[in-house]
Motif scaffolding. Structure first.
Motif, PDB file in Angstrom:
ATOM      1  N   ALA A   1       2.752  -4.663  -4.496  1.00 23.19           N
ATOM      2  CA  ALA A   1       1.781  -5.274  -3.574  1.00 23.19           C
ATOM      3  C   ALA A   1       2.265  -6.647  -3.125  1.00 23.19           C
ATOM      4  CB  ALA A   1       0.416  -5.381  -4.236  1.00 23.19           C
ATOM      5  N   ALA A   2       2.829  -7.412  -4.047  1.00 31.88           N
ATOM      6  CA  ALA A   2       3.349  -8.739  -3.714  1.00 31.88           C
ATOM      7  C   ALA A   2       4.499  -8.623  -2.720  1.00 31.88           C
ATOM      8  CB  ALA A   2       3.807  -9.463  -4.975  1.00 31.88           C
TER       9      ALA A   2
ATOM     10  N   SER B   1       0.926 -14.956  -0.078  1.00 38.98           N
ATOM     11  CA  SER B   1       1.331 -14.370  -1.353  1.00 38.98           C
ATOM     12  C   SER B   1       0.179 -13.631  -2.041  1.00 38.98           C
ATOM     13  CB  SER B   1       1.888 -15.442  -2.283  1.00 38.98           C
ATOM     14  OG  SER B   1       0.877 -16.348  -2.657  1.00 38.98           O
ATOM     15  N   LEU B   2       0.526 -12.854  -3.028  1.00 37.77           N
ATOM     16  CA  LEU B   2      -0.431 -11.987  -3.722  1.00 37.77           C
ATOM     17  C   LEU B   2      -1.643 -12.754  -4.246  1.00 37.77           C
ATOM     18  CD1 LEU B   2      -1.055  -9.137  -4.844  1.00 37.77           C
ATOM     19  CD2 LEU B   2       0.145  -9.825  -6.911  1.00 37.77           C
ATOM     20  N   TYR B   3      -1.419 -13.918  -4.833  1.00 38.83           N
ATOM     21  CA  TYR B   3      -2.539 -14.654  -5.424  1.00 38.83           C
ATOM     22  C   TYR B   3      -3.140 -15.694  -4.475  1.00 38.83           C
ATOM     23  CZ  TYR B   3      -1.261 -12.289  -9.681  1.00 38.83           C
ATOM     24  OH  TYR B   3      -0.985 -11.322 -10.613  1.00 38.83           O
ATOM     25  N   ASP B   4      -2.683 -15.742  -3.244  1.00 40.56           N
ATOM     26  CA  ASP B   4      -3.264 -16.617  -2.231  1.00 40.56           C
ATOM     27  C   ASP B   4      -4.300 -15.826  -1.437  1.00 40.56           C
ATOM     28  OD1 ASP B   4      -3.882 -17.911   0.199  1.00 40.56           O
ATOM     29  OD2 ASP B   4      -1.907 -18.782   0.387  1.00 40.56           O
ATOM     30  N   MET B   5      -3.875 -14.845  -0.695  1.00 40.37           N
ATOM     31  CA  MET B   5      -4.713 -13.925   0.055  1.00 40.37           C
ATOM     32  C   MET B   5      -5.750 -14.616   0.936  1.00 40.37           C
ATOM     33  SD  MET B   5      -5.188 -10.737  -2.530  1.00 40.37           S
ATOM     34  CE  MET B   5      -4.500  -9.315  -1.719  1.00 40.37           C
ATOM     35  N   SER B   6      -5.484 -15.858   1.360  1.00 40.52           N
ATOM     36  CA  SER B   6      -6.422 -16.561   2.238  1.00 40.52           C
ATOM     37  C   SER B   6      -6.448 -15.925   3.626  1.00 40.52           C
ATOM     38  CB  SER B   6      -6.050 -18.037   2.339  1.00 40.52           C
ATOM     39  OG  SER B   6      -4.727 -18.198   2.845  1.00 40.52           O
TER      40      SER B   6
END
Length: 82
Positions: free
Chosen positions: A61-62, A72-77
Motif C-alpha cells: 500500500a505504501a 505517504s502511507l501514514y500521512d494520507m492528508s
C-alpha cells in the motif's frame, strides 16, 4: 518496514540503485514471500503468517501510494472522506 520507511521519505525502492541487487528490488523480494492467501515469514515456511501478511500489505500500500504520487502511507492528508 523498510519499504514503508523509504516511501515515506520519497525514495522509490524499485528505482533507487541502493536497493537493487542482482536485478531484484525490494518489491520483487517482498513478493517472493507471497502465498496464495498472504505472505510467509521465511522462505522455509509452509504457509502464510498473519503478521507477515499484514506488514506485506502495508508495504505494498505504501509503494502504491508513492507510485501514484500520493502522500505517504501514514500521512494520507490527500484522502477525501465522503
Amino acid at each position: 518496514q523498510v519499504i514503508v520507511a523509504l516511501t515515506a521519505l520519497g525514495i522509490d525502492p524499485t528505482k533507487d540503485g541502493r536497493f537493487i541487487k542482482g536485478g531484484n528490488n525490494l518489491i520483487n523480494v517482498l513478493l517472493s514471500f507471497a502465498t496464495e492467501t498472504g505472505f510467509q515469514h521465511t522462505m522455509e515456511s509452509t504457509g502464510d503468517n498473519g503478521m507477515s501478511t499484514e506488514q506485506g500489505y502495508y508495504a505494498l500500500a505504501a509503494y502504491k501510494r508513492l507510485a501514484a504520487g500520493q502522500t505517504s502511507l501514514y500521512d494520507m492528508s490527500d484522502v477525501v472522506i465522503r
